[in-house]
Scaffold this motif. Sequence first.
Motif, PDB file in Angstrom:
ATOM      1  N   GLN A  85     -24.748 -71.525   7.795  1.00  0.00           N
ATOM      2  CA  GLN A  85     -23.572 -72.152   7.367  1.00  0.00           C
ATOM      3  C   GLN A  85     -23.100 -73.157   8.356  1.00  0.00           C
ATOM      4  O   GLN A  85     -22.383 -72.148   9.382  1.00  0.00           O
ATOM      5  N   PRO A  86     -22.476 -74.143   8.186  1.00  0.00           N
ATOM      6  CA  PRO A  86     -21.833 -74.920   9.243  1.00  0.00           C
ATOM      7  C   PRO A  86     -20.424 -74.688   9.504  1.00  0.00           C
ATOM      8  O   PRO A  86     -19.822 -74.762  10.428  1.00  0.00           O
ATOM      9  N   HIS A  87     -19.975 -73.953   8.403  1.00  0.00           N
ATOM     10  CA  HIS A  87     -18.337 -73.467   8.228  1.00  0.00           C
ATOM     11  C   HIS A  87     -18.411 -71.922   8.178  1.00  0.00           C
ATOM     12  O   HIS A  87     -17.481 -71.040   7.823  1.00  0.00           O
ATOM     13  N   GLU A  88     -19.258 -71.326   9.064  1.00  0.00           N
ATOM     14  CA  GLU A  88     -19.519 -69.663   8.830  1.00  0.00           C
ATOM     15  C   GLU A  88     -18.101 -69.029   9.482  1.00  0.00           C
ATOM     16  O   GLU A  88     -17.620 -68.098   9.049  1.00  0.00           O
ATOM     17  N   PRO A  89     -17.365 -69.749  10.380  1.00  0.00           N
ATOM     18  CA  PRO A  89     -16.308 -69.136  10.843  1.00  0.00           C
ATOM     19  C   PRO A  89     -15.316 -69.145   9.751  1.00  0.00           C
ATOM     20  O   PRO A  89     -14.455 -68.234   9.557  1.00  0.00           O
ATOM     21  N   ASP A  90     -14.903 -70.219   8.813  1.00  0.00           N
ATOM     22  CA  ASP A  90     -14.237 -70.080   7.748  1.00  0.00           C
ATOM     23  C   ASP A  90     -14.739 -68.887   6.765  1.00  0.00           C
ATOM     24  O   ASP A  90     -13.804 -68.202   6.208  1.00  0.00           O
ATOM     25  N   VAL A  91     -16.109 -68.733   6.490  1.00  0.00           N
ATOM     26  CA  VAL A  91     -16.501 -67.748   5.636  1.00  0.00           C
ATOM     27  C   VAL A  91     -16.064 -66.370   6.045  1.00  0.00           C
ATOM     28  O   VAL A  91     -15.562 -65.480   5.494  1.00  0.00           O
ATOM     29  N   THR A  92     -16.195 -66.122   7.415  1.00  0.00           N
ATOM     30  CA  THR A  92     -15.937 -64.824   8.010  1.00  0.00           C
ATOM     31  C   THR A  92     -14.341 -64.609   7.871  1.00  0.00           C
ATOM     32  O   THR A  92     -13.982 -63.400   7.695  1.00  0.00           O
ATOM     33  N   ALA A  93     -13.463 -65.768   8.233  1.00  0.00           N
ATOM     34  CA  ALA A  93     -12.141 -65.432   7.859  1.00  0.00           C
ATOM     35  C   ALA A  93     -11.655 -65.125   6.679  1.00  0.00           C
ATOM     36  O   ALA A  93     -10.759 -64.251   6.442  1.00  0.00           O
ATOM     37  N   LEU A  94     -12.362 -65.852   5.737  1.00  0.00           N
ATOM     38  CA  LEU A  94     -12.139 -65.534   4.380  1.00  0.00           C
ATOM     39  C   LEU A  94     -12.363 -64.017   3.917  1.00  0.00           C
ATOM     40  O   LEU A  94     -11.525 -63.313   3.519  1.00  0.00           O
ATOM     41  N   ILE A  95     -13.583 -63.376   4.455  1.00  0.00           N
ATOM     42  CA  ILE A  95     -13.987 -62.191   4.207  1.00  0.00           C
ATOM     43  C   ILE A  95     -12.813 -61.379   4.946  1.00  0.00           C
ATOM     44  O   ILE A  95     -12.662 -60.177   4.396  1.00  0.00           O
ATOM     45  N   ARG A  96     -12.557 -61.601   5.990  1.00  0.00           N
ATOM     46  CA  ARG A  96     -11.650 -60.841   6.920  1.00  0.00           C
ATOM     47  C   ARG A  96     -10.162 -60.711   6.125  1.00  0.00           C
ATOM     48  O   ARG A  96      -9.710 -59.591   5.909  1.00  0.00           O
ATOM     49  N   LEU A  97      -9.947 -61.865   5.636  1.00  0.00           N
ATOM     50  CA  LEU A  97      -8.420 -61.910   4.934  1.00  0.00           C
ATOM     51  C   LEU A  97      -8.682 -60.927   3.518  1.00  0.00           C
ATOM     52  O   LEU A  97      -7.526 -60.166   3.359  1.00  0.00           O
TER      53      LEU A  97
END
Length: 134
Positions: A85-97
């Motif tokens: 996914q091109p926005h994988e850092p955003d996905v990871t950040a959401l899961i972390r939150l």
Amino acid sequence: MNIALIAHDRKKDDLIQFATAYEPIFAQHTLYATGTTGQRVIDETSLQVNRFRSGPLGGDQQIGAMVAQDKMDMVIFFRDPLTAQPHEPDVTALIRLCDVYSIPLATNMGTAEVLLKGLEEGFIDWRLLGERRG
């Protein structure tokens, strides 16, 4: 309760099938979704959905902001683990939150079903305790 619905492209059909199957439960809550996912839920069910931007355009971050502000009670995110996914850092950040703020999170249909059954039985009512979010 406030529930976020998100699905990667290859998982959108699964999320629509899931939303259709659990429409009576979802109808009792306030739904939020990223752009295309939300539009598909609106088009293919009778559910009302508050839509954010598409995930890659900031929708995941908008939902993450609600999590950080204690305004989201549950996140259902049907991820595609086999496609980059091109926005994988955003996905990871959401899961972390979700982990940081103890927000129930399902990333697949099996876990989502357990969460919704728990929601239906009142097992997530602890989210309602204390001062209600604005």
